[in-house]
Scaffold this active site. Structure first.
Site, PDB file in Angstrom:
ATOM      1  N   GLY A   1      54.421  38.118  39.971  1.00 45.78           N
ATOM      2  CA  GLY A   1      55.000  38.866  41.083  1.00 45.78           C
ATOM      3  C   GLY A   1      54.097  38.964  42.299  1.00 45.78           C
ATOM      4  CG  PHE A   2      50.560  40.234  42.028  1.00 40.81           C
ATOM      5  CD1 PHE A   2      51.561  41.192  42.185  1.00 40.81           C
ATOM      6  CD2 PHE A   2      49.579  40.476  41.081  1.00 40.81           C
ATOM      7  CE1 PHE A   2      51.587  42.339  41.413  1.00 40.81           C
ATOM      8  CE2 PHE A   2      49.595  41.623  40.308  1.00 40.81           C
ATOM      9  CZ  PHE A   2      50.597  42.557  40.464  1.00 40.81           C
TER      10      PHE A   2
ATOM     11  CG  HIS B   1      52.433  43.480  36.320  1.00 47.54           C
ATOM     12  ND1 HIS B   1      52.790  44.327  37.329  1.00 47.54           N
ATOM     13  CD2 HIS B   1      51.072  43.443  36.337  1.00 47.54           C
ATOM     14  CE1 HIS B   1      51.695  44.810  37.917  1.00 47.54           C
ATOM     15  NE2 HIS B   1      50.639  44.280  37.340  1.00 47.54           N
TER      16      HIS B   1
ATOM     17  CG  LEU C   1      43.402  42.504  46.197  1.00 52.70           C
ATOM     18  CD1 LEU C   1      43.310  44.000  46.057  1.00 52.70           C
ATOM     19  CD2 LEU C   1      44.803  42.037  46.372  1.00 52.70           C
ATOM     20  CB  ALA C   2      44.292  38.260  50.894  1.00 52.59           C
ATOM     21  CD  GLU C   3      47.832  38.111  46.092  1.00 53.75           C
ATOM     22  OE1 GLU C   3      48.007  38.634  47.216  1.00 53.75           O
ATOM     23  OE2 GLU C   3      47.405  38.757  45.110  1.00 53.75           O
TER      24      GLU C   3
ATOM     25  CD  GLN D   1      44.673  40.436  39.029  1.00 52.18           C
ATOM     26  OE1 GLN D   1      45.141  41.460  39.497  1.00 52.18           O
ATOM     27  NE2 GLN D   1      43.388  40.186  39.077  1.00 52.18           N
ATOM     28  CG  PHE D   2      50.299  40.028  36.632  1.00 49.94           C
ATOM     29  CD1 PHE D   2      50.922  40.031  35.390  1.00 49.94           C
ATOM     30  CD2 PHE D   2      49.084  40.661  36.777  1.00 49.94           C
ATOM     31  CE1 PHE D   2      50.325  40.680  34.308  1.00 49.94           C
ATOM     32  CE2 PHE D   2      48.481  41.314  35.696  1.00 49.94           C
ATOM     33  CZ  PHE D   2      49.108  41.313  34.463  1.00 49.94           C
TER      34      PHE D   2
ATOM     35  CD  GLU E   1      44.012  38.856  44.217  1.00 51.89           C
ATOM     36  OE1 GLU E   1      44.584  39.522  43.349  1.00 51.89           O
ATOM     37  OE2 GLU E   1      44.560  38.527  45.287  1.00 51.89           O
TER      38      GLU E   1
ATOM     39  CE1 TYR F   1      58.253  35.305  44.418  1.00 51.34           C
ATOM     40  CE2 TYR F   1      57.831  37.576  43.816  1.00 51.34           C
ATOM     41  CZ  TYR F   1      58.402  36.351  43.540  1.00 51.34           C
ATOM     42  OH  TYR F   1      59.123  36.185  42.393  1.00 51.34           O
TER      43      TYR F   1
HETATM   44  C1  TPP Z   1      49.738  41.393  45.977  1.00 50.54           C
HETATM   45  C2  TPP Z   1      48.989  41.868  44.802  1.00 50.54           C
HETATM   46  N1  TPP Z   1      47.948  41.150  44.359  1.00 50.54           N
HETATM   47  C3  TPP Z   1      47.260  41.547  43.272  1.00 50.54           C
HETATM   48  C4  TPP Z   1      47.598  42.683  42.605  1.00 50.54           C
HETATM   49  C5  TPP Z   1      46.826  43.101  41.349  1.00 50.54           C
HETATM   50  N2  TPP Z   1      46.047  44.305  41.593  1.00 50.54           N
HETATM   51  C6  TPP Z   1      46.534  45.514  41.319  1.00 50.54           C
HETATM   52  S1  TPP Z   1      45.504  46.733  41.807  1.00 50.54           S
HETATM   53  C7  TPP Z   1      44.393  45.630  42.404  1.00 50.54           C
HETATM   54  C8  TPP Z   1      43.141  46.128  43.053  1.00 50.54           C
HETATM   55  C9  TPP Z   1      43.449  47.059  44.168  1.00 50.54           C
HETATM   56  O1  TPP Z   1      42.260  47.534  44.715  1.00 50.54           O
HETATM   57  P1  TPP Z   1      42.294  48.673  45.814  1.00 50.54           P
HETATM   58  O2  TPP Z   1      43.203  48.279  46.909  1.00 50.54           O
HETATM   59  O3  TPP Z   1      40.884  48.962  46.174  1.00 50.54           O
HETATM   60  O4  TPP Z   1      42.950  49.917  45.088  1.00 50.54           O
HETATM   61  P2  TPP Z   1      42.397  50.676  43.782  1.00 50.54           P
HETATM   62  O5  TPP Z   1      42.894  49.916  42.589  1.00 50.54           O
HETATM   63  O6  TPP Z   1      40.926  50.705  43.861  1.00 50.54           O
HETATM   64  O7  TPP Z   1      43.007  52.038  43.826  1.00 50.54           O
HETATM   65  C10 TPP Z   1      44.818  44.335  42.199  1.00 50.54           C
HETATM   66  C11 TPP Z   1      44.070  43.121  42.563  1.00 50.54           C
HETATM   67  C12 TPP Z   1      48.702  43.402  43.096  1.00 50.54           C
HETATM   68  N3  TPP Z   1      49.129  44.537  42.504  1.00 50.54           N
HETATM   69  N4  TPP Z   1      49.371  42.986  44.191  1.00 50.54           N
END
Ligand code: TPP
Ligand code: TPP
Ligand code: MG
Ligand code: MG
Lengths: 335, 376, 335, 376
Positions: A85-86, A129, A58-60, A82-83, A29, A88
């Site tokens: 905690g993500f 994080h 956005l999907a691990e 990315q971090f 991501e 899982y």
């Molecule tokens: C499982 C997971 N993967 C990655 C992240 C890192 N991360 C935080 S916000 C984000 C983007 C989220 O996009 P969206 O769902 O469109 O919400 P927005 O930030 O635009 O409000 C990412 C990749 C996370 N918090 N949780």
């Protein structure tokens, strides 16, 4: 020989790998234009194109599962989570697929997948994080788990991890991303599975890895002022653990302290303590001591200094195995 | 040819083109009906090919029956019958090229058969002598995935690899109606659409996920979901081997020519238990099962061939011989499967040497040596 | 007092819980008409209706995440995961949500969720149906982890687990589902977090849990023939571990063997060995020995007898801690 | 009233009713336009209410700006600006009842504001003094979920609880466009449709997931996905506070009256960085941002009020006073947040006593006592 931050050393490792092996692809991501939230993949998509440095949805689980399919086709995917905690949501694909497919197919299908995970605390972040999930993966047969503590290792271990035909969880000590030191691209690296004695000593063996190696070295220096000679081992590989190196050290010192940020209960410290006790029981002057994160969820940023094992807690454990007054003797006196 | 699918990418029209009755070419009564979308894709299927498809259907049913019997006799630990789903599996798998790659769940033994997995290779997993029965690279098919839905992402990744490599091979993934509820299957559609990769999602909607009816997983026809992810879909009579083949060819052709992913829902029915451990009397309505029995995928091909004067005594007999031979080979192979060597438990955990495993293995070897010695 | 199989004892526990607490709901795949693949929920949907015994769509993350929402609304969900190996798609919801929500909300929101998991091998099953993933959860702060070894405990511990205001992973030893013995609904149960000495002894402490308790008892009987008195402890709770009970035993025997089916590296045996070594170092006559599954993926059915720690391997470990000839001395001689 | 949504359950018609231009009631230029589906749901919104919505919009923007400034000054560890998304959050949250329950991601500070979360309570998470800022039961809103998508399942479960309890409270979940790629969000739709529970899925499509444009997550409009799961959906101009309110009321009404789940896509734009740690210059096209700036959610309400003669100097001044007061309170509260006590790190891990934690806590207390003693 160039002076690089740890983050830039990994970036260089990825670049060299992309250059030398056309089967390497990067998935994650925000790794493209943004270069990852820590800029570890900075510039790579611009130079190698969006088919080799792939911004994924956005999907691990999707990232890991897609990497499995690529590996089936002979690619060497390098995934960025990315971090810590993500990771899982991708746990099933890692534990039930990546770790088992070589076994399941009786050696016919290889999973040379590297999963890069910035891990650990100390950066004042919000929840999820700052975690240290390495024990989950070290307990999973079929995976290799490694972590680096300095730019040179970051560079060479990343290259070895990607070159390995086994899947490797590559944990990056995120609070050391900005540590700078010389990186020699031509240095002959230690084998991926080996530990390194980073400071020799005679009284106590102090085992650490990733972000805590620097703290352990500082602790060794501080202990010396107190007349205690601490040998610091940078574990580097968490599965397998290079027990030969640890064992040799403990046979000579007779005392073992293990430090990690991860929660204590069922953490790697337990395995190291148990295995070394099995192997060196009659050489031990004291039970191995663990200095670790507490068994609580990673706390809010303003409390993390209390959660994280720092220099003082390491020294307290050194005192403990030396039989000196320490907080545990204090506690025993109180209770 | 791709044009014929254009309308499917517009959900408004697609909804119309997927009425309650899935697309069909051979009715349950064995009548050849025409379908403007499917017809052109099977106009090369001649009498000889129909006869071969018939043989396939009969042989895989026989293999399945024999394996079920072997399990009942205690020779297999478990078996997941595909009874009723022969046409869905044969029709689709026979449309593939050898350089395509298949990622299935665990019920796809007829797909394996078509891919060239030998009969003995079907058995080790179910007899428990090995974690898998064949080398995926020999046949272009991964060994079964037991974690529901996981393999759909593998297919998506493999297809991404095909598109990076610039080849026109296709990844095909098989999964059930129940699997569509898993996050992985939905993520696979997201990734496949976003990366625009040559993958075919082949869902055998056999109406059941163990004891749960499909209505518990999906309140709308399953084929409707893919277009919303940007993936055109086809809803086809899964008991009609010809219609399934046509639909699969459409999807493969789209994939090969850069059209990206396609989703096929093959509407069929699980006529047997979920596995030999299952007791469907607890939840299946016998009347429903009867209604589906009337739509049997083999019956209709017999009738179809018969109506053309092709269901000759010779065909019947040669098919039976083939089925008998397959069943006999299955039984022989099953009983002949070797007990694995104890120390192989440590093999293939890693490709490269791993100090911890090597130590464990040599310690266990010492253990076996010591106590086997004692036992003698 | 009724004689019940372990599976039926859990069924009875669920029934009584459904009767006595209207906030209890059951969620899972095939738990309704089918009664679960092991019939543990047999008859419950018929008697309590489909709004309290809920067949869910086929998705483990969905099951756990839905349970979290129910807990937010004051329900006490009891989730069934069909087999051990299918828990990983729900791992994120368990580790990042169920385990952390009480902490995250500073005690405002409770997660009285019970997650029932048939676990362990020995039933000749295909892949993913014989795993022992308990260490992952025991290493996760915020969860309680328990397992039972007999019908009485199965009944009472299930009831205590559901009554607990904390989330509980309830591991059911599937190969003992058909073990029969008396169940007294009115018996006063041990507290959920406590271990039990199930056979007294003086020479060696043998700690086991779940499916291996029966094996451990057999091993103790066999050892007696050899003149060795083995004290068997049924751990029952894996988080927290009742170290007081184990410690008391080891202080008197001076020797510890730990048995579990899960892979050894980073398993609970390591934690117990490490913790007991910390607490009883100067009472130990020998290093604690572990008898566990090997660090390989759970193998094909025809090999599982080699993977699983059986009576003979337990006795071998007993010999080891007793300083008698054993396979490890044999191995050391060879290498 | 439910009838007005009937057409949405038929995907063929639904596709028509969701053209590229999302449903709107107030244009970017401040003109009130009519929409036959939405109009009846806001005919009670009078001038006074519009003025209050205006104040809400201005105040939450000011809170957001002040928090961003505090982060730049090092007083907060991080802040996720909602700049540009005020109308989506205010319009929806102001439609809720106090007995509804909200499950959000981390950017929904305006939703929290509407739920009655006090200004000081917004801060502990971002200053790092506590894992959360409020008691969810005080305001009917869970504290933020950082794991993307996880909260959508919690809302589904909560809604299941409402329907078991037989109450007409509704669970509402907020998430982003990026979140729609996560397995959890799709599983939430599967469960919500299958269990037919009163939940509203409110997706703020702000065009970005950090640096990834929405086109990377979805090749079709996001609102199209839900109907395929059996969940009717509405696509609304997320910068139009009135249209958002109407759409939310429709969804809530469906839920309360047993109609089950509804999905709303609020089309908006993230005008700021992802968080204060982000550098959008690396990936945002300034021209695109400019185009969206012209659709500002506050501007249009000002113009609308002005066109009716309602944008009085008094309203402007009172709104500014409210915003100033909120900003001042935020700053004061931020600086006043107490440093947590060391031993609280062990609090609330478990409800019931846990021997291991208690031992660790008392050992750490001894540690602190010993070394604090030394330090003195
Ligand atoms: C499982 C997971 N993967 C990655 C992240 C890192 N991360 C935080 S916000 C984000 C983007 C989220 O996009 P969206 O769902 O469109 O919400 P927005 O930030 O635009 O409000 C990412 C990749 C996370 N918090 N949780
Ligand atoms: C992750 C996971 N959860 C649960 C199971 C248990 N399980 C095996 S098959 C099955 C039903 C699958 O239904 P469907 O996808 O329709 O395929 P079918 O069995 O009908 O071929 C279930 C629940 C599993 N194998 N994996
Ligand atoms: Mg099915
Ligand atoms: Mg977004």
């Amino acid at each position: 020989m160039t002076e690089l931050t740890l983050a830039k050393a990994i970036n260089l490792g990825l670049r060299r790998t992309l250059e030398s092996d056309p089967r390497v692809v990067l998935l994650g991501e925000d790794i493209g234009k943004l270069g990852g939230v820590f800029r570890v993949t900075d510039g790579l998509q611009a130079d190698f194109g969006p088919r080799r440095v792939i911004d994924t949805p956005l999907a691990e689980s999707g990232i890991i599962g897609t990497a499995v399919g690529l590996a089936f086709r002979g690619f060497r995917p390098v995934c960025e989570i990315q971090f810590d905690g993500f990771i899982y949501p991708g746990f099933d694909q890692i534990v039930a697929q990546v770790a088992k497919l070589h076994y399941r197919t009786q050696g016919n299908v290889r999973m040379p997948i590297t999963i890069r995970v910035p891990f650990g605390g100390g950066i004042g972040a919000v929840e999820h994080h700052s975690e240290s999930p390495e024990a989950y993966f070290a307990h999973t047969s079929g995976l290799r788990v490694v972590t680096c503590s300095n730019p040179q290792d970051a560079y060479s271990m990343l290259r070895e991890a990607v070159a390995s035909d086994d899947p490797v969880l590559f944990f990056e000590p995120k609070r050391r991303y900005w540590t700078k030191s010389d990186v020699d691209e031509d240095a002959t690296p230690l084998p991926l599975g080996s530990a390194r004695v980073v400071a020799p000593g005679t009284d106590v063996t102090l085992v650490a890895y990733g972000p805590l190696v620097a703290t352990a070295r500082d602790a060794a220096l501080a202990a010396l002022d107190d007349g205690i000679s601490v040998e610091v081992i940078d574990l580097r590989s968490l599965s397998p653990v290079d027990f030969e190196t640890v064992e040799a050290s403990v046979r000579s010192t007779g005392r073992l302290v293990i430090a990690h940020e991860a929660q204590q209960f069922g953490g790697l410290g337990a395995e190291i303590a148990a295995s070394i006790t099995e192997r060196c029981f009659f050489h031990l002057e004291a039970p191995p001591a663990r200095v670790t994160g507490f068994d609580v969820p990673y706390p809010a940023a303003k409390l993390e200094e209390h959660f994280l094992p720092g220099l003082d807690r390491m020294l307290d454990a050194v005192d403990r195995v030396m039989g000196r007054v320490n907080s545990l003797t204090g506690w025993e006196a109180r209770s | 040819m791709l044009r014929s699918l254009d309308h499917l990418t517009d959900p408004a029209i697609a909804a119309e083109s997927r009425p309650d009755r899935p697309m069909q070419l051979i009715t349950a009564g064995g009548k050849r009906v025409s379908d403007p979308v499917l017809d052109p894709w099977v106009d090369d299927v001649d009498e000889a090919q129909m006869a071969r498809l018939y043989e396939d259907l009969v042989v895989v049913r026989r293999i399945d029956r024999e394996a079920t019997a072997l399990q009942r006799q205690g020779e297999l630990g478990l078996w997941p019958p595909l009874l009723g789903q022969e046409a869905a599996q044969i029709g689709s798998a026979r449309a593939l090229r050898s350089d395509d790659f298949v990622f299935t769940s665990f019920r796809e033994n007829a797909v394996a058969y078509c891919r060239g997995v030998s009969i003995p290779e079907l058995l080790p997993v179910w007899r428990g002598t090995a974690p898998s029965g064949w080398n995926p690279y020999d046949v272009g098919m991964a060994t079964p995935a037991v974690i529901i839905g996981a393999q759909t992402l593998h297919a998506t990744g493999y297809a991404l690899g095909c598109s990076i490599d610039g080849v026109d091979s296709v990844a095909v993934t098989y999964f059930g109606d129940g699997a569509t509820s898993q996050g992985d299957v939905n993520e696979a559609m997201v990734f496949a659409a976003s990366l625009h990769v040559p993958v075919v999602f082949f869902c055998q909607n056999n109406q059941w996920a163990i004891s749960e009816p499909v209505g518990l997983q999906a309140t709308r026809p399953i084929a409707e979901r893919a277009p919303a992810f940007g993936i055109p879909s086809l809803r086809v009579d899964g008991n009609d081997v010809l219609a399934v083949m046509a639909a699969t060819r459409i999807a493969l052709d789209r994939a090969r020519s850069g059209g990206g992913p396609t989703f096929i829902e093959a509407v069929t029915y699980r006529m047997g238990p979920h596995t030999t451990s299952d007791d469907p009397t607890r939840y299946v309505d016998p009347a429903e099962r009867e209604r589906w029995a009337a739509k049997d995928p083999i019956d209709r091909v017999e009738k179809y061939l018969d109506s053309r004067g092709l269901f000759t005594e010779e065909l019947r007999a040669s098919t039976e011989r083939a089925a008998d031979a397959a069943a006999a080979e299955l039984r022989r192979a099953c009983l002949a499967l070797p007990q694995p060597e104890p120390l192989t438990v440590f093999d293939h955990v890693y490709v490269e040497p791993h100090s911890w495993i090597e130590r464990q293995k040599s310690q266990y070897a010492a253990y076996l040596a010591m106590y086997e010695g004692e036992a003698e």
